[in-house]
Design an enzyme around this catalytic site. Structure first.
Site, mmCIF file in Angstrom:
data_model
loop_
_atom_site.group_PDB
_atom_site.id
_atom_site.type_symbol
_atom_site.label_atom_id
_atom_site.label_comp_id
_atom_site.label_asym_id
_atom_site.label_seq_id
_atom_site.Cartn_x
_atom_site.Cartn_y
_atom_site.Cartn_z
ATOM 1 N N ARG A 52 0.830 -1.212 0.000
ATOM 2 C CA ARG A 52 0.000 0.000 0.000
ATOM 3 C C ARG A 52 0.864 1.261 0.000
ATOM 4 O O ARG A 52 0.553 2.249 -0.665
ATOM 5 C CB ARG A 52 -0.950 -0.017 1.206
ATOM 6 C CG ARG A 52 -1.983 1.101 1.162
ATOM 7 C CD ARG A 52 -3.023 0.955 2.252
ATOM 8 N NE ARG A 52 -2.457 1.123 3.582
ATOM 9 C CZ ARG A 52 -3.155 0.981 4.718
ATOM 10 N NH1 ARG A 52 -4.428 0.645 4.676
ATOM 11 N NH2 ARG A 52 -2.567 1.144 5.883
ATOM 12 N N LYS A 151 -2.596 7.006 1.054
ATOM 13 C CA LYS A 151 -2.352 7.299 2.478
ATOM 14 C C LYS A 151 -1.285 8.393 2.536
ATOM 15 O O LYS A 151 -0.112 8.135 2.793
ATOM 16 C CB LYS A 151 -1.936 6.030 3.220
ATOM 17 C CG LYS A 151 -2.121 6.139 4.723
ATOM 18 C CD LYS A 151 -2.116 4.790 5.375
ATOM 19 C CE LYS A 151 -1.964 4.872 6.867
ATOM 20 N NZ LYS A 151 -3.020 5.600 7.555
ATOM 21 N N GLU A 184 -15.848 6.532 5.678
ATOM 22 C CA GLU A 184 -14.966 5.945 6.691
ATOM 23 C C GLU A 184 -14.836 6.954 7.824
ATOM 24 O O GLU A 184 -15.447 8.033 7.769
ATOM 25 C CB GLU A 184 -13.585 5.621 6.101
ATOM 26 C CG GLU A 184 -12.848 6.850 5.585
ATOM 27 C CD GLU A 184 -11.420 6.546 5.122
ATOM 28 O OE1 GLU A 184 -10.832 5.570 5.568
ATOM 29 O OE2 GLU A 184 -10.918 7.338 4.314
HETATM 30 N N1 PXG Z 1 -8.934 5.023 7.197
HETATM 31 C C1 PXG Z 1 -8.024 5.980 7.385
HETATM 32 C C2 PXG Z 1 -8.284 7.350 6.860
HETATM 33 C C3 PXG Z 1 -6.816 5.699 8.053
HETATM 34 O O1 PXG Z 1 -5.903 6.647 8.221
HETATM 35 C C4 PXG Z 1 -7.604 3.415 8.355
HETATM 36 C C5 PXG Z 1 -8.750 3.766 7.660
HETATM 37 C C6 PXG Z 1 -7.444 2.007 8.818
HETATM 38 O O2 PXG Z 1 -6.499 1.337 7.998
HETATM 39 P P1 PXG Z 1 -5.582 0.156 8.550
HETATM 40 O O3 PXG Z 1 -4.744 -0.237 7.412
HETATM 41 O O4 PXG Z 1 -4.809 0.702 9.704
HETATM 42 O O5 PXG Z 1 -6.513 -0.931 8.975
HETATM 43 C C7 PXG Z 1 -6.591 4.382 8.544
HETATM 44 C C8 PXG Z 1 -5.310 4.087 9.232
HETATM 45 C C9 PXG Z 1 -4.031 6.748 14.687
HETATM 46 C C10 PXG Z 1 -3.865 6.673 13.207
HETATM 47 O O6 PXG Z 1 -3.108 7.234 15.347
HETATM 48 C C11 PXG Z 1 -4.576 5.747 12.480
HETATM 49 C C12 PXG Z 1 -4.435 5.668 11.091
HETATM 50 C C13 PXG Z 1 -3.614 6.545 10.482
HETATM 51 C C14 PXG Z 1 -2.912 7.479 11.209
HETATM 52 C C15 PXG Z 1 -3.025 7.545 12.590
HETATM 53 O O7 PXG Z 1 -5.083 6.297 15.187
HETATM 54 N N2 PXG Z 1 -5.209 4.712 10.478
#
Ligand code: PXG
Length: 308
Positions: A52, A151, A184
């Protein structure tokens, strides 16, 4: 001595881990990142996170300067150097140092860094009680704007919604698209369960295709629950039997109230609980080992373990 940080090919103490004020990651949010988790000596879904990261980089024409295999090794070596078995990892690639203009062509070399820190787990009570959330007035970026499938380091869209949640006295905000479809959360994906079917919005709406989301879709299929990537609205959230969020840091968190509407019976639902248990079991065995078998004799014991 603080944490050991990987920065542009070297492992340095956090005090020395500095980037330029001319770095376009800072000046323009021009860069990409991953948040990754290690459980019990293994890095959960590392290949998926690296894939990713490189897809996000490709989309913004950013060359990380090292191969995907080298990047995976950076993650593992950063964990080793910090003697961590359970950790939260932040892997970042920025456009690098340039001049004060936007043009990425003026940035000859990307900046790459990796931070691995012991993880602050969410309180168990959150998983028992579930969250109260709102839908945000701020819309999710459209697919033709700054698509959240990338991301990127530009999280202002999420920051604005997070501020709304905080002002409303709840912990999270769910984005809707311009058309009103559920997208989301600020840093988590969203799921509903309706009549036994596990449903999450499709990534073509312009949401991050979460690694945890994809794992939960697989686990739902494994447990025999029909799973679907489908478009739905706020109304479907309100009348869902169950609702939960997924993300690397939170794993799976039940949602029990949306915009004041109680979801199901106001308690985390049975399918949510079953999937969380399955996800935790998967996390114990998935992904490459930080200290491979041959090196186990010298691996630190009991250090950097998260409180359970
Ligand atoms: N949506 C967004 C916008 C994200 O940034 C997720 C979904 C979940 O994806 P994953 O791959 O982790 O299952 C994310 C990712 C935090 C933090 O500190 C969390 C994310 C990014 C930056 C900080 O909680 N999550």
């Amino acid at each position: 001595m603080g944490l050991t940080i990987y920065l542009n090919g070297s492992y340095v103490d956090e005090e020395e881990a500095k980037v330029s004020v001319f770095d376009h990651g800072l000046l323009y949010g021009d860069g990409v990142f991953e948040g990754i988790r290690a459980y019990a000596g293994r890095v959960f879904r590392l290949p998926q996170h690296i894939e990713r990261l490189y897809e996000s980089a490709k989309s913004i024409m950013l060359d990380p300067g090292i191969t995907e295999q080298e990047m995976s090794e950076v993650v593992l070596e950063t964990l080793r150097r910090n003697n961590l078995n359970d950790a939260y990892i932040r892997l970042v690639v920025t456009r690098g140092k340039g001049d004060l203009g936007i043009d990425p062509e003026k940035c000859p070399r990307s900046t790459v860094f990796c931070i691995a820190a012991s993880i602050q787990l969410y309180p168990e009570a959150l998983y028992e009680q579930g969250l109260d959330v709102i839908t945000a007035a701020t819309q999710r970026n459209g697919v033709n704007t700054c698509n959240a499938r990338i991301k990127s380091l530009n999280y202002l869209n999420s920051v604005l919604a997070k501020i709304e949640a905080t002002l409303a006295g709840v912990s999270e905000a769910i984005f809707l698209t311009r058309e009103g479809y559920v997208s989301e959360c600020t840093g988590d994906n969203v799921f509903i369960v309706k009549k036994g079917v596990v449903i999450t919005p499709p990534s073509y709406l312009g949401l991050l295709e979460g690694v945890t989301r994809n794992a939960v879709l697989e686990l739902a299929a494994k447990l025999g629950y029909p799973a679907d990537e489908a478009v739905f609205t706020r109304h479907d959230l309100y009348v869902a039997d169950e609702c939960f969020l997924t993300g690397t840091a939170a794993e799976m968190i039940p949602v029990v109230k949306v915009d004041g509407r109680i979801i199901g019976d106001g308690k985390p639902g049975p399918i949510t609980r079953a999937l969380l248990q399955e996800l935790r079991q998967l996390a114990a065995v998935d992904g490459p080992e930080i200290f491979p078998a041959a090196a186990k004799a010298t691996a630190p014991k009991g250090r950097g373990r998260a409180k359970k």
